[in-house]
Design a protein around this motif. Structure first.
Motif, PDB file in Angstrom:
ATOM      1  N   SER A  20     -17.549   2.615 -20.911  1.00 40.86           N
ATOM      2  CA  SER A  20     -18.809   3.513 -22.460  1.00 40.86           C
ATOM      3  C   SER A  20     -18.926   4.660 -21.593  1.00 40.86           C
ATOM      4  CB  SER A  20     -19.574   2.500 -22.430  1.00 40.86           C
ATOM      5  OG  SER A  20     -20.627   2.306 -21.492  1.00 40.86           O
ATOM      6  N   LEU A  21     -18.790   4.363 -20.269  1.00 44.75           N
ATOM      7  CA  LEU A  21     -18.375   5.267 -19.620  1.00 44.75           C
ATOM      8  C   LEU A  21     -17.430   6.497 -18.693  1.00 44.75           C
ATOM      9  CD1 LEU A  21     -21.926   4.714 -16.645  1.00 44.75           C
ATOM     10  CD2 LEU A  21     -21.848   6.192 -19.633  1.00 44.75           C
ATOM     11  N   ILE A  25     -16.547   9.900 -16.773  1.00 48.29           N
ATOM     12  CA  ILE A  25     -16.404   9.792 -15.483  1.00 48.29           C
ATOM     13  C   ILE A  25     -14.642  10.217 -15.232  1.00 48.29           C
ATOM     14  CG2 ILE A  25     -16.012   8.387 -13.573  1.00 48.29           C
ATOM     15  CD1 ILE A  25     -18.285   6.671 -14.402  1.00 48.29           C
ATOM     16  N   ASP A  26     -13.378  10.101 -16.048  1.00 49.78           N
ATOM     17  CA  ASP A  26     -12.315  10.394 -15.435  1.00 49.78           C
ATOM     18  C   ASP A  26     -12.532  12.079 -16.275  1.00 49.78           C
ATOM     19  OD1 ASP A  26     -11.491   8.051 -15.408  1.00 49.78           O
ATOM     20  OD2 ASP A  26     -10.744   7.647 -16.765  1.00 49.78           O
ATOM     21  N   ALA A  27     -13.112  12.616 -17.339  1.00 56.36           N
ATOM     22  CA  ALA A  27     -12.674  13.564 -17.646  1.00 56.36           C
ATOM     23  C   ALA A  27     -13.457  14.680 -16.407  1.00 56.36           C
ATOM     24  CB  ALA A  27     -13.810  13.426 -18.694  1.00 56.36           C
ATOM     25  N   VAL A  28     -15.212  14.414 -16.077  1.00 52.79           N
ATOM     26  CA  VAL A  28     -15.274  14.822 -15.145  1.00 52.79           C
ATOM     27  C   VAL A  28     -14.115  15.227 -13.528  1.00 52.79           C
ATOM     28  CG1 VAL A  28     -17.414  15.175 -13.615  1.00 52.79           C
ATOM     29  CG2 VAL A  28     -17.551  14.048 -15.884  1.00 52.79           C
ATOM     30  N   GLU A  50     -33.812   1.017 -17.467  1.00 55.70           N
ATOM     31  CA  GLU A  50     -33.886   0.556 -19.013  1.00 55.70           C
ATOM     32  C   GLU A  50     -32.726  -0.070 -19.643  1.00 55.70           C
ATOM     33  OE1 GLU A  50     -36.054   3.412 -21.000  1.00 55.70           O
ATOM     34  OE2 GLU A  50     -37.468   3.471 -19.784  1.00 55.70           O
ATOM     35  N   GLY A  51     -31.536  -0.645 -18.697  1.00 57.47           N
ATOM     36  CA  GLY A  51     -31.031  -1.694 -19.029  1.00 57.47           C
ATOM     37  C   GLY A  51     -29.228  -0.541 -19.449  1.00 57.47           C
ATOM     38  N   LYS A  52     -29.837   0.248 -19.507  1.00 53.23           N
ATOM     39  CA  LYS A  52     -28.410   1.579 -20.092  1.00 53.23           C
ATOM     40  C   LYS A  52     -27.883   2.243 -18.431  1.00 53.23           C
ATOM     41  CE  LYS A  52     -30.612   3.629 -24.379  1.00 53.23           C
ATOM     42  NZ  LYS A  52     -30.630   3.984 -25.008  1.00 53.23           N
ATOM     43  N   PRO A  53     -26.256   2.010 -18.487  1.00 51.33           N
ATOM     44  CA  PRO A  53     -26.082   3.107 -17.095  1.00 51.33           C
ATOM     45  C   PRO A  53     -25.820   4.151 -17.443  1.00 51.33           C
ATOM     46  CG  PRO A  53     -23.923   2.532 -18.893  1.00 51.33           C
ATOM     47  CD  PRO A  53     -25.942   1.940 -19.388  1.00 51.33           C
ATOM     48  N   GLU A  67     -28.788   8.564 -27.137  1.00 51.76           N
ATOM     49  CA  GLU A  67     -29.870   7.518 -28.203  1.00 51.76           C
ATOM     50  C   GLU A  67     -28.429   6.792 -29.055  1.00 51.76           C
ATOM     51  OE1 GLU A  67     -32.536   6.709 -28.036  1.00 51.76           O
ATOM     52  OE2 GLU A  67     -32.595   7.703 -25.986  1.00 51.76           O
ATOM     53  N   GLU A  68     -27.356   7.352 -29.456  1.00 55.21           N
ATOM     54  CA  GLU A  68     -25.985   6.795 -29.925  1.00 55.21           C
ATOM     55  C   GLU A  68     -25.906   5.837 -28.959  1.00 55.21           C
ATOM     56  OE1 GLU A  68     -26.913  10.286 -30.036  1.00 55.21           O
ATOM     57  OE2 GLU A  68     -28.149  10.102 -31.949  1.00 55.21           O
ATOM     58  N   GLY A  69     -25.103   6.259 -27.792  1.00 55.43           N
ATOM     59  CA  GLY A  69     -24.499   5.257 -27.781  1.00 55.43           C
ATOM     60  C   GLY A  69     -23.417   6.062 -26.554  1.00 55.43           C
ATOM     61  N   ASP A  70     -23.765   6.886 -27.030  1.00 61.25           N
ATOM     62  CA  ASP A  70     -21.835   7.833 -27.002  1.00 61.25           C
ATOM     63  C   ASP A  70     -22.301   8.257 -25.485  1.00 61.25           C
ATOM     64  OD1 ASP A  70     -21.311   7.707 -29.451  1.00 61.25           O
ATOM     65  OD2 ASP A  70     -22.105   9.007 -30.012  1.00 61.25           O
TER      66      ASP A  70
END
Length: 82
Positions: A20-21, A25-28, A50-53, A67-70
């Motif tokens: 999901s990341l 990361i590639d774009a950066v 809190e469990g999120k990367p 919040e939407e997971g994007d």
């Protein structure tokens, strides 16, 4: 508990970096200027909150999930205005 990890920009992220990341990361990394002085590449740090990367580059760029997971990109200076 999930452990974080570190890797250099421009190298393949470790398997522990969530899919999901990866696109952000590639774009950066693709937007980073080419180093003409031979300086070491900045390093990413993957942590979990809190469990999120959250992936943070030494330059202060942060890739995290909203919040939407994007995956979203921001800079640590942006936190001063939140």
């Amino acid at each position: 508990m999930q452990l974080g990890t570190r890797w250099s920009a421009g190298s393949e992220p470790p398997a522990s970096v969530p899919a999901s990341l990866r696109a952000q990361i590639d774009a950066v990394e693709n937007a980073m200027p080419v180093d003409q002085l031979g300086q070491p590449a900045p390093r990413w740090t993957l942590t979990w909150l809190e469990g999120k990367p959250i992936a943070e580059l030494d330059t202060g760029v942060i890739v995290s999930l909203n919040e939407e997971g994007d995956a979203v990109v921001r800079h640590d200076e942006d936190d001063d205005f939140a």
